[in-house]
Design an enzyme around this catalytic site. Structure first.
Site, short mmCIF file in Angstrom:
data_model
loop_
_atom_site.label_atom_id
_atom_site.label_comp_id
_atom_site.label_asym_id
_atom_site.label_seq_id
_atom_site.Cartn_x
_atom_site.Cartn_y
_atom_site.Cartn_z
N GLU A 198 0.71 -1.28 -0.08
CA GLU A 198 -0.04 0.28 0.41
C GLU A 198 0.59 1.04 -0.12
O GLU A 198 1.37 1.20 0.82
CB GLU A 198 -0.48 0.07 0.75
N CYS A 243 -2.10 7.98 4.67
CA CYS A 243 -1.50 8.23 3.54
C CYS A 243 -2.82 9.16 3.03
O CYS A 243 -3.46 9.08 1.06
CB CYS A 243 -1.57 7.38 3.21
#
Ligand code: FAD
Length: 1003
Positions: free
Chosen positions: A751, A785
């Site tokens: 990720e 993020c």
């Protein structure tokens, strides 16, 4: 109270009720007279909830629609959503409506004019002069007033200052006028003498942009600083000040500010103050008792405006969303019955708490009148209050009975007034509303005057928790509750007393000290070493892999139910240590309270969710035919290396590790250097949960040193990584090598980063959009993020949005993360600080800087970088393309939605994105074309919840599947198929008698 007394109250209540009904005219258009709204729209909205929602949404958006074309477009779009629920004439009219031209202009004019007229029904004027005019008319009708200042949500300190100024002007200006008017006995006197004529209602949240019950001390300090001059001036002019009550989360801090400021020497003997108390709250009676005792101590009574409460829908939605207990009664009769209990309490304690009954409900009013008679209250010692534009005949009836009636009279601009208007409309059209039952539905008087307590056997709304077996998200802590704030403070103290401890690495259950130790510092205060973590060497990494490999077969063959139970025990331990774990995050990673708390909740969610998912996946998929059994099932891959980031120090590490473990893979945790203490705490939790020794290993160390050793090791089967693009790509490359002796291809789950954008449409709700963008960009200093780093704003709203965003950002408090008032904390460490500052400096050379926070001395204390906003950024510039991972936002102008989408999609990333818009068609377009992993409409773009919003992106944002979603565990598993021929010498058992496949592994 004795039964006879209750009976007497009941008899008198009915008598008063009938008397009031006799004095009103229930025929004809009572609530909103103008024909368009009354006869068509209101009737329409009451007939159908879907139409009501669309109508009110349209009214809410209307003030921002600048052209006839855009008004017609929205009208068409909103009502298209209601579809067949609309009457035929409306559907036809909307279909025939051209996109522009005279008919469109006429329709736009009609809509705006009617909405404005409707607003004026409830809003007394747009400036002081108009308000004075409205008040003078009220007084001519023997009605007193309290005036309220409508406005946008206060999200900037400049707006809070403006509010304060307006209140001061209001008190000054009104007093000058109104005090010069002749007195009216009914409304200007009570049993003790003259009453203040000017009466203002104040919402405390309008006086501080960062009003937050999590920080009662800071909130109180800032609110009081703006409130005291208002109180002082009011007192000087003999004006009255009432504190309005807002949502439940604000109640305790509002009550405490009320008591605190009115206990100060300057205001202690001042009687002309009051507060609204909401009878729909379950804890309302307790608050009244507490207020009564406080007023006794103070030595001077205060007024209490008893209302039922205006936020019922909001409170029930928020509690359902967060899985919090519902603070309001869930049946209307309960609120009504509580209103009567509280009315009696006020009337019995009227010397300390002077009663003002804020209701339009004739039963509630009649009950108060009956009790006042029976308790022999002096004439004028209590009063009734009602809202401007509502139940006018009831007001007249009460005046004719010789009662003092005060009208709550809001004034302000149409635009900010819309939220208030919609609240009133919702209230009037609600199925539960007394006014609707009485005037619109024309229910019989006897029914309307029934004792609410007689409904005691009716069931309320169903807010039952979901079925126990179903996954539910762990509720985040409600920091408006004192017990949670105290628990967090205690945990912070306790954790601070453990600073500097050493955390050895743990391989196969053995604690191993290493020659060198890594200091983990508090980013809010570099002086503090939160802990010292071992620094693993190559040999430690190799030992961990060997032990994990050794443990693999037994763990693989452990039934899935047992592995799932292990995760559930882990979740239970984290629940028990909830605040302590949050406190470690606050100190080690600079996470503000709410962020840290949410991270722990998410870690718990991962354990519970993956446990349930593994049980689901452990059932083989069978496809048997006569003579042949087929089973498709999963088994684990082997040794898993987990390389985790520091920004969600518990949740991401725990999520990746628990996924590996529950699927049967032994795991080696390599946490980020900056969050190795939190990782050590997780290791503690895993050990306490009883995980076999060889199955989990804690390997803190320098990423560049042991990362490659682990990733390249031939005995490692999979690597789960969350972090930056560059490291992710290099892991992917390293893992792709297949050295001699390696008998498998490694699986990489990665990720990575994002350059997330929020589109702000021309009709966006600015209160929401500014708050949503600022929160997405700057909370946790832009280090999520999912954080927003680009705001793509449509031209018509660009200047307005930018100006407000800058002010809202200026109002955020940059502070150490352990301060409950912290809006923006530090970035993770010195390196990050220097990198972000250098990026800002470079960008400054070519880009206009709209805002740069001055962080003062904090710069020397920790790794702080204040929020920065660059405006007019070119969509292709590095500022708009490269991930910064800090509190830096690029604002980009777009001509239209088409261009906004092109800009939003125009990076190498596809993680999160959002749009603020009130156009159903534009929202649908964005849903279709804004290609990101997680898209959010009309809300912030951070804070994804396990199961509800599985999280993860594509393009360069990730080669993993969504964490917290139904596909995630599959990445840690290998599918296998077993086919068995069950035919023996021409016969076979029937399909349902066939041998069950021995797929012990994986289930
Ligand atoms: C002068 C004045 C000032 C006000 N100031 C405030 C204030 O500061 N803060 C504030 O919150 N409100 C305030 N209100 C609004 C008030 O709370 C009510 O929303 C409004 O007066 C309607 O209540 P009612 O008694 O007139 O009507 P009713 O029709 O008898 O009651 C409606 C109310 O019942 C409650 N209710 C509805 N459905 C349910 C249900 N299913 N279960 C439980 N309860 C339910 C809700 O509170 C709803 O507003 C004020 C009202 C007045 C008149």
């Amino acid at each position: 109270m004795a039964d006879a007394r209750f009976a007497e109250i009941e008899t008198r209540t009915r008598a008063y009720g009938r008397e009031i009904f006799a004095r009103l005219n229930r025929q004809g258009p009572l609530l909103f007279s103008p024909a368009w709204i009354d006869d068509q729209m209101m009737g329409l909205s009451m007939a159908d909830d879907a139409v009501k929602v669309q109508l009110f949404r349209f009214i809410d958006a209307l003030p921002l629609l600048k052209t006839p074309e855009s008004i017609a477009k929205h009208l068409r779009e909103y009502f298209a959503e209601a579809g067949s629920r609309l009457p035929g004439w409306m559907r036809l009219g909307l279909r025939l409506l051209p996109e522009s031209g005279p008919a469109t202009k006429a329709l736009a004019w009609l809509a705006t004019n009617n909405a404005r007229r409707l607003a004026r029904k409830f809003i007394a004027g747009s400036n002081v002069a108009e308000a004075v005019e409205a008040i003078s008319q009220l007084r001519q009708n023997n009605l007193a007033f309290t005036i309220d200042l409508l406005g946008e949500a206060t999200i900037t300190e400049a707006e809070a200052d403006a509010y304060q100024r307006q209140y001061l002007e209001l008190v000054e200006g009104m007093s000058r006028e109104v005090n010069a008017w002749p007195a009216i006995d009914l409304i200007d006197h009570d049993h003790c003498g003259p009453l203040p004529r000017v009466n203002v209602s104040v919402k405390l949240s309008s006086l501080y942009s960062q009003f937050d019950p999590m920080d009662p001390a800071g909130t109180s300090r800032s609110v009081c600083a703006r409130l005291r001059p208002i109180l002082r001036l009011a007192r000087q002019h003999r004006a009255f000040v009432n504190f309005d009550m807002e949502q439940h989360a604000f109640k305790d801090v509002t009550l405490s500010i009320f008591q605190e400021v009115l206990s100060e020497a300057e205001f202690r003997d001042w009687p002309d103050v009051g507060i609204a108390i909401q009878a729909y709250l379950v804890d309302c009676e307790r608050d009244l008792l507490m207020l009564r005792d406080w007023a006794r101590q103070r030595g001077n009574g205060v007024w209490v405006r008893l209302v039922k409460g205006a936020y019922w829908d909001y409170e029930t939605v928020i509690s359902a969303q967060n899985d919090w207990p519902v603070p309001v009664f869930t049946s209307k009769w309960q609120s009504d019955a509580n209103y009567e209990r509280c009315s009696r309490f006020l009337l019995e304690n009227f010397r300390e708490l002077r009663p003002a009954f804020g209701t339009h409900n004739i039963r509630s009013i009649a009950h108060a009148l009956a009790c006042a008679d029976l308790f022999a209250l002096p004439e004028g010692s209590y009063e009734f209050q009602m809202l401007c534009g509502m139940a006018d005949p009831v007001k007249d009836a009460l005046v004719s009975l010789g009662q003092r009636v005060r009208i709550y009279t809001p004034y302000g601009q149409l635009l900010p007034g819309m939220a208030y208007l919609v609240r009133r409309l919702l209230e009037n059209t609600s199925n539960e509303s007394f006014l609707r039952a009485s005037f619109k539905d024309q229910k019989p008087e006897d029914q309307l005057l029934m004792n609410p307590a007689s409904h005691a056997n009716d069931s309320g709304h169903d807010f039952a928790p979901r079925h126990a077996a179903e996954f539910t998200n762990e509720p985040v802590s409600d920091f408006s509750r004192e017990e949670n704030r105290r628990a967090m403070q205690d945990a912070l103290h306790q954790v601070a007393s453990q600073f500097g401890w050493q955390y050895p690495l743990i391989v196969n259950g053995q604690e191993i000290a290493t020659p060198s130790w890594l200091d983990s510092n508090n980013p809010s205060n570099w002086q503090q070493i939160v802990g010292k973590c071992a620094s693993a060497r190559r040999a430690d990494a190799e030992a961990a892999v060997a032990e994990a490999r050794e443990a693999f077969p037994a763990w693989r063959d452990t039934p899935a139910v047992e592995r799932a139970d292990f995760l559930r025990r882990t979740a239970a331990i984290m629940r028990r240590r909830r605040f302590e774990l949050s406190a470690w995050e606050v100190f080690e990673c600079g996470k503000p309270w709410r962020e840290a708390d949410a991270d722990v909740a998410e870690a718990i969610d991962f354990c519970e969710y993956y446990a349930a998912e593994m049980i689901r996946l452990s059932h083989p998929i069978k496809h048997d035919v006569p003579g042949e059994d087929n089973a498709y099932f999963y088994e684990p891959r082997g040794v898993a290396v987990i390389i985790a980031p520091w920004n969600f120090p518990l949740a991401i590490l725990c999520g990746m590790t628990s996924a590996a473990l529950v699927t049967g893979n032994p795991a080696i945790m390599k946490p980020a250097e900056q969050s190795s203490v939190v990782a050590a705490k997780l290791m503690d939790v895993f050990r306490e949960a009883g995980l076999p020794k060889g199955v989990i290993h804690y390997l803190p160390g320098v990423g560049e040193e042991i990362g490659p050793v682990l990733v390249e090791h031939p005995d490692v089967a999979l690597v789960a990584f969350t972090g930056s693009l560059n490291v992710g790509l290099s892991i992917s490359r390293q893992a792709a090598n297949t050295p001699k002796g390696q008998d498998h291809i490694k699986r990489v789950i990665a990720e990575l980063g994002g350059k997330n954008a929020i589109i702000v449409d021309a009709d966006a709700d600015l209160d929401e959009a500014v708050k949503g963008v600022a929160e997405s960009a700057f909370v946790y200093a832009g280090q999520k993020c999912s954080a927003c780093s680009r705001a793509v704003v449509l031209e018509p709203i660009y200047d307005q949005f930018l100006a407000r965003l800058v002010e809202a950002t200026r109002s955020l408090k940059v502070a150490p993360a352990d301060d409950p008032g912290c809006g923006v904390g530090p970035v993770i460490d010195r390196d990050a600080q220097q990198r972000i500052v250098a990026t800002i400096e470079r960008a400054r050379q070519d880009l206009p800087l709209a805002y740069a926070a001055d962080i003062g001395v904090l710069a020397q204390q920790g790794s702080f970088v204040g929020p920065h906003i660059f405006a007019g950024v070119s969509p292709t510039s590095p500022m708009a393309q490269e991930e910064i991972f800090g509190p830096v936002l690029a604002v980009i102008k777009a001509h239209d939605l088409e261009q906004a989408l092109e800009i939003a999609n125009g990076t190498n990333y596809a993680l999160t994105g959002g749009v603020f818009s009130r156009s159903p068609v534009n929202i649908a377009e964005v849903k279709r074309r804004f290609r990101v992993g997680n898209l959010y409409i009309n809300r912030k773009i951070t804070g994804a919840l396990v199961d509800r919003q599985p999280f993860g992106g594509f393009k360069l944002s990730g080669i993993g599947s969504k964490a917290g979603g139904p596909d995630y565990l599959l990445q840690f598993l290998l599918p296998r198929t077993i086919t068995e021929n069950t035919m023996r010498r021409g016969f076979a058992p029937m399909a349902d008698q066939s041998t069950v496949v021995d797929a012990k592994a994986g289930h």
